[in-house]
Motif scaffolding. Structure first.
Motif, PDB file in Angstrom:
ATOM      1  N   GLY A 148       0.960  -1.140  -0.345  1.00  0.00           N
ATOM      2  CA  GLY A 148       0.428  -0.001   0.023  1.00  0.00           C
ATOM      3  C   GLY A 148       0.868   1.205   0.342  1.00  0.00           C
ATOM      4  O   GLY A 148       2.088   1.057  -0.546  1.00  0.00           O
ATOM      5  N   ALA A 149       0.142   2.675   0.319  1.00  0.00           N
ATOM      6  CA  ALA A 149       0.977   4.124   0.734  1.00  0.00           C
ATOM      7  C   ALA A 149       2.405   3.089   0.815  1.00  0.00           C
ATOM      8  O   ALA A 149       3.600   3.872   0.412  1.00  0.00           O
ATOM      9  CB  ALA A 149      -0.195   4.061   1.386  1.00  0.00           C
ATOM     10  N   ILE A 150       2.683   2.542   2.985  1.00  0.00           N
ATOM     11  CA  ILE A 150       3.978   2.709   2.803  1.00  0.00           C
ATOM     12  C   ILE A 150       5.245   1.634   1.994  1.00  0.00           C
ATOM     13  O   ILE A 150       5.765   1.911   1.304  1.00  0.00           O
ATOM     14  CB  ILE A 150       4.454   2.087   4.185  1.00  0.00           C
ATOM     15  N   GLY A 151       4.558   0.388   2.047  1.00  0.00           N
ATOM     16  CA  GLY A 151       4.793  -0.272   0.897  1.00  0.00           C
ATOM     17  C   GLY A 151       5.569  -0.194  -0.468  1.00  0.00           C
ATOM     18  O   GLY A 151       6.786  -0.218  -0.981  1.00  0.00           O
ATOM     19  N   PHE A 168       4.777  -8.912  -2.225  1.00  0.00           N
ATOM     20  CA  PHE A 168       3.347 -10.033  -1.745  1.00  0.00           C
ATOM     21  C   PHE A 168       2.252  -9.302  -1.385  1.00  0.00           C
ATOM     22  O   PHE A 168       2.168  -8.610   0.161  1.00  0.00           O
ATOM     23  CB  PHE A 168       3.507 -11.039  -0.656  1.00  0.00           C
ATOM     24  N   ASP A 169       1.088  -8.984  -2.092  1.00  0.00           N
ATOM     25  CA  ASP A 169      -0.422  -8.799  -1.835  1.00  0.00           C
ATOM     26  C   ASP A 169      -0.927  -8.892  -2.048  1.00  0.00           C
ATOM     27  O   ASP A 169      -1.874  -8.111  -3.168  1.00  0.00           O
ATOM     28  CB  ASP A 169       0.168  -7.047  -1.901  1.00  0.00           C
ATOM     29  N   PRO A 170      -1.979 -10.060  -1.415  1.00  0.00           N
ATOM     30  CA  PRO A 170      -3.305 -10.314  -1.803  1.00  0.00           C
ATOM     31  C   PRO A 170      -4.102  -9.813  -2.542  1.00  0.00           C
ATOM     32  O   PRO A 170      -5.515  -9.670  -3.066  1.00  0.00           O
ATOM     33  CB  PRO A 170      -3.669 -12.201  -1.659  1.00  0.00           C
ATOM     34  N   ASN A 230      10.098  -4.487  11.320  1.00  0.00           N
ATOM     35  CA  ASN A 230       8.649  -4.834  11.569  1.00  0.00           C
ATOM     36  C   ASN A 230       8.269  -3.424  12.296  1.00  0.00           C
ATOM     37  O   ASN A 230       7.966  -2.403  13.191  1.00  0.00           O
ATOM     38  CB  ASN A 230       7.941  -5.871  13.286  1.00  0.00           C
ATOM     39  N   PHE A 231       7.748  -2.131  11.454  1.00  0.00           N
ATOM     40  CA  PHE A 231       7.286  -1.148  11.738  1.00  0.00           C
ATOM     41  C   PHE A 231       5.496  -0.731  11.275  1.00  0.00           C
ATOM     42  O   PHE A 231       4.969   0.003  11.009  1.00  0.00           O
ATOM     43  CB  PHE A 231       7.602  -0.003   9.894  1.00  0.00           C
ATOM     44  N   ALA A 232       4.779  -2.517  11.726  1.00  0.00           N
ATOM     45  CA  ALA A 232       3.245  -2.015  10.611  1.00  0.00           C
ATOM     46  C   ALA A 232       2.913  -2.049  12.552  1.00  0.00           C
ATOM     47  O   ALA A 232       2.753  -1.116  12.576  1.00  0.00           O
ATOM     48  CB  ALA A 232       3.124  -3.940  10.081  1.00  0.00           C
ATOM     49  N   SER A 256      12.059  -3.345  14.724  1.00  0.00           N
ATOM     50  CA  SER A 256      10.854  -2.897  15.531  1.00  0.00           C
ATOM     51  C   SER A 256      10.578  -1.689  15.760  1.00  0.00           C
ATOM     52  O   SER A 256      11.550  -1.776  16.948  1.00  0.00           O
ATOM     53  CB  SER A 256      10.502  -4.475  16.019  1.00  0.00           C
ATOM     54  N   ASP A 257       8.878  -0.953  15.102  1.00  0.00           N
ATOM     55  CA  ASP A 257       8.996   0.100  16.003  1.00  0.00           C
ATOM     56  C   ASP A 257       8.081  -0.643  16.784  1.00  0.00           C
ATOM     57  O   ASP A 257       7.442   0.565  17.894  1.00  0.00           O
ATOM     58  CB  ASP A 257       8.172   1.278  15.216  1.00  0.00           C
ATOM     59  N   PHE A 258       7.862  -1.239  17.366  1.00  0.00           N
ATOM     60  CA  PHE A 258       6.996  -1.993  18.557  1.00  0.00           C
ATOM     61  C   PHE A 258       7.363  -2.777  19.887  1.00  0.00           C
ATOM     62  O   PHE A 258       7.279  -3.307  19.860  1.00  0.00           O
ATOM     63  CB  PHE A 258       5.560  -2.673  17.826  1.00  0.00           C
TER      64      PHE A 258
HETATM   65  N1  LIG Z   1       5.375   2.555  12.732  1.00  0.00           N
HETATM   66  C1  LIG Z   1       4.587   3.598  12.506  1.00  0.00           C
HETATM   67  O1  LIG Z   1       4.266   4.445  12.860  1.00  0.00           O
HETATM   68  C2  LIG Z   1       3.189   3.759  11.218  1.00  0.00           C
HETATM   69  C3  LIG Z   1       2.269   2.308  11.039  1.00  0.00           C
HETATM   70  N2  LIG Z   1       2.069   2.368  10.237  1.00  0.00           N
HETATM   71  C4  LIG Z   1       1.450   0.893   9.815  1.00  0.00           C
HETATM   72  O2  LIG Z   1       1.551   0.439   8.828  1.00  0.00           O
HETATM   73  C5  LIG Z   1      -0.162  -0.283   7.452  1.00  0.00           C
HETATM   74  C6  LIG Z   1       0.213  -0.152   6.598  1.00  0.00           C
HETATM   75  O3  LIG Z   1       0.108   1.553   6.214  1.00  0.00           O
HETATM   76  P1  LIG Z   1      -0.127   1.858   4.939  1.00  0.00           P
HETATM   77  O4  LIG Z   1       1.130   1.541   3.851  1.00  0.00           O
HETATM   78  O5  LIG Z   1      -0.598   3.137   5.240  1.00  0.00           O
HETATM   79  O6  LIG Z   1      -1.779   1.039   4.655  1.00  0.00           O
HETATM   80  P2  LIG Z   1      -2.534   0.920   3.263  1.00  0.00           P
HETATM   81  O7  LIG Z   1      -3.214   0.087   3.424  1.00  0.00           O
HETATM   82  O8  LIG Z   1      -1.998   1.401   2.382  1.00  0.00           O
HETATM   83  O9  LIG Z   1      -1.357  -0.499   3.358  1.00  0.00           O
HETATM   84  C7  LIG Z   1      -1.597  -1.814   3.214  1.00  0.00           C
HETATM   85  C8  LIG Z   1      -1.689  -2.989   2.562  1.00  0.00           C
HETATM   86  O10 LIG Z   1      -1.905  -4.125   3.138  1.00  0.00           O
HETATM   87  C9  LIG Z   1      -2.080  -5.190   2.246  1.00  0.00           C
HETATM   88  N3  LIG Z   1      -2.705  -5.979   2.974  1.00  0.00           N
HETATM   89  C10 LIG Z   1      -3.482  -6.094   4.235  1.00  0.00           C
HETATM   90  N4  LIG Z   1      -3.388  -8.195   3.771  1.00  0.00           N
HETATM   91  C11 LIG Z   1      -2.637  -7.950   3.636  1.00  0.00           C
HETATM   92  C12 LIG Z   1      -1.806  -9.453   4.260  1.00  0.00           C
HETATM   93  N5  LIG Z   1      -2.314 -10.651   5.177  1.00  0.00           N
HETATM   94  N6  LIG Z   1      -0.904  -9.718   3.259  1.00  0.00           N
HETATM   95  C13 LIG Z   1       0.160  -8.822   2.495  1.00  0.00           C
HETATM   96  N7  LIG Z   1      -0.696  -7.807   2.265  1.00  0.00           N
HETATM   97  C14 LIG Z   1      -1.998  -7.260   3.202  1.00  0.00           C
HETATM   98  C15 LIG Z   1      -3.992  -4.486   1.947  1.00  0.00           C
HETATM   99  O11 LIG Z   1      -4.047  -4.754   0.870  1.00  0.00           O
HETATM  100  C16 LIG Z   1      -2.794  -2.841   1.349  1.00  0.00           C
HETATM  101  O12 LIG Z   1      -2.340  -3.158   0.318  1.00  0.00           O
HETATM  102  C17 LIG Z   1      -1.128   0.793   9.070  1.00  0.00           C
HETATM  103  O13 LIG Z   1      -1.993  -0.005   8.546  1.00  0.00           O
HETATM  104  C18 LIG Z   1      -0.063   0.246  10.659  1.00  0.00           C
HETATM  105  O14 LIG Z   1      -0.843  -0.352  10.632  1.00  0.00           O
HETATM  106  C19 LIG Z   1       1.501   2.683   9.341  1.00  0.00           C
HETATM  107  C20 LIG Z   1       2.148   4.114   9.478  1.00  0.00           C
HETATM  108  C21 LIG Z   1       3.185   5.024  10.375  1.00  0.00           C
END
Ligand SMILES: NC(=O)C1=CN([C@@H]2O[C@H](COP(=O)(O)OP(=O)(O)OC[C@H]3O[C@@H](n4cnc5c(N)ncnc54)[C@H](O)[C@@H]3O)[C@@H](O)[C@H]2O)C=CC1
Ligand SMILES: O=C(O)C(=O)COP(=O)(O)O
Length: 390
Positions: A148-151, A168-170, A230-232, A256-258
């Motif tokens: 998504g946005a970050i990846g 990988f992003d189903p 792991n920054f998720a 990790s950020d967590f």
């Molecule tokens: N460390 C930090 O401060 C931050 C952490 N985050 C975390 O990062 C996550 C992602 O952020 P964005 O990229 O902005 O979100 P996004 O919604 O743009 O991208 C998330 C992607 O993950 C994919 N996805 C969902 N389930 C999946 C799976 N089982 N396998 C593979 N791909 C899968 C989605 O299809 C989507 O393309 C956020 O939900 C948040 O938890 C986000 C911003 C800051």
């Protein structure tokens, strides 16, 4: 006057968007129409009946009971992509911290702080520097889970550094697919990505379906010595399995950020205190977007970037009164609402209806304002959750 309650450090650049003549904004505001927050956990918190909307100034919404709020007619927003660049830059730092002797090198240089002779200091540094040598990112393979946005930004940066990128992003959205470089090699499943990557960076949301996606089974197939970033969210990995794999010499490093107890002090871990989005720029971007989305919703009923209600936008008809109606997505609700309006001799000038999963949302512009009886009658239509006159 609208009331906005804030939680966490919300950039003043965003809060300044609210006109003080029409908005009361602050951490102590009671009976709020809307919340603006970052990582504040709302699960289990009492919900004031006044609450119409919640804006998460950021991406992840796992701190908000999104489904429950939807059922109560509370629209939850986030700010997609607004902090992605900040996370991308920290992921890059995370990779560099594992490949070069940056942290121990800094510590070593610091340990010489009491020396006074420059020549002697340089001689010592030159003698010892081989202890802090490393490897380069160029030519290595980065596997990205979640594009998504970050990846997708991490992918672009890695490609620019000469890395090979697997993804990988189903559930990839069409918009995200358009953003993605075609140099990213698509993997059909997680094990294929894990087996081939020198670095694995996870960018998926915290959902039930992503809980412990990196567990003992996944780690048993990871390329020996690989670095996992792991920054998720903390829930994406099984911390016990990470620890076991690091100790067994399979997983090379964990960034990790967590931080988790037992992992944050481990020699092979680099842990940071959830600072991925903590940059001036990202905090501003998120706060501005959150504030604008909340104002658009409160003042016009329009919904952009909601995570529980459909996107709905209709230009205001000059002179009209607008009804914003949230309802359960079942047949016949709109028809019943329209017959209430017809019975009350209220003329519809414009309208829009959209649904998303179990919920639906309508904007109806009327040539004259409905009275209390008509509003009450709409509120009493079966499956209507909330009615607002704007
Ligand atoms: N460390 C930090 O401060 C931050 C952490 N985050 C975390 O990062 C996550 C992602 O952020 P964005 O990229 O902005 O979100 P996004 O919604 O743009 O991208 C998330 C992607 O993950 C994919 N996805 C969902 N389930 C999946 C799976 N089982 N396998 C593979 N791909 C899968 C989605 O299809 C989507 O393309 C956020 O939900 C948040 O938890 C986000 C911003 C800051
Ligand atoms: O946007 C996200 O998902 C984040 O994790 C950022 O969290 P924060 O706003 O820094 O508390």
């Amino acid at each position: 006057m609208f009331k906005i309650k804030t939680y966490n450090a919300i950039s003043s650049k965003g809060l300044e968007r609210f006109n003080p003549k029409t908005y009361e904004v602050g951490g102590a505001v009671a009976d709020a129409d809307a919340y603006v927050l970052r990582s504040q956990k709302l699960h289990g918190e009492p919900v004031p009946p006044s609450l119409l909307a919640v804006a998460r100034a950021g991406a992840g919404v796992n701190n908000i009971p999104v489904g429950e709020y939807g059922q109560q007619g509370i629209v939850v927003f986030n700010t997609p992509g607004a902090n992605a660049n900040a996370v991308k830059e920290l992921v890059l730092a995370g990779m560099l911290l594992t490949t070069r002797g940056i942290l121990p090198g800094i510590e070593y240089a610091r340990s010489l702080g009491t020396m006074t002779d420059s020549a002697e200091m340089h001689q010592l540094l030159e003698k010892e520097k081989s202890r802090f040598a490393g490897t380069e990112l160029r030519g290595k393979t980065l596997g990205i889970v979640g594009l998504g946005a970050i990846g997708s930004m991490v992918a672009d940066t890695a490609l620019a550094l000469g890395m090979k990128v697997l993804g990988f992003d189903p559930a990839l959205s069409i918009d995200a697919a358009w953003r993605l470089s075609n140099a990213v090699q698509r993997m059909e499943n997680l094990p294929s990505l894990l087996a081939r990557s020198d670095f694995v960076s996870i960018h998926v949301p915290a959902l039930e379906s992503t809980r412990h996606m990196i567990d003992a089974a996944a780690l048993s197939g990871i390329k020996p010595g690989a670095v996992l970033l792991n920054f998720a969210r903390e829930t994406i990995v099984d911390p016990a399995a990470i620890l076991q794999s690091l100790d067994a010499g399979r997983l090379g490093r964990y960034v990790s950020d967590f931080p988790e107890p037992g992992l944050s002090t481990h020699d092979k871990c680099i842990a940071m205190p959830h600072i991925g989005a903590s940059t001036e720029e990202s905090e501003e971007n998120c706060a501005v977007m959150a504030a604008d989305q909340i104002m658009e919703f409160l003042e016009n009923g329009n919904i952009v970037n909601s995570v529980n209600y459909p996107a709905v936008r209709m230009d205001r008809t000059p002179g009209a009164t607008r009804l914003a109606i949230a309802n359960e997505n079942v047949a016949g609700v709109l028809g019943s609402v329209l017959s209430v309006l017809a019975d009350a001799k209220l003329n519809v000038i414009d309208m829009i209806n959209r649904s998303r999963d179990e919920l639906a949302y309508n904007l109806i512009d009327l040539s004259s304002a409905p009275d209390e009886t008509a509003i009450k009658a709409i509120g009493n239509v079966a499956h209507v959750i909330r009615v607002r006159v704007i």
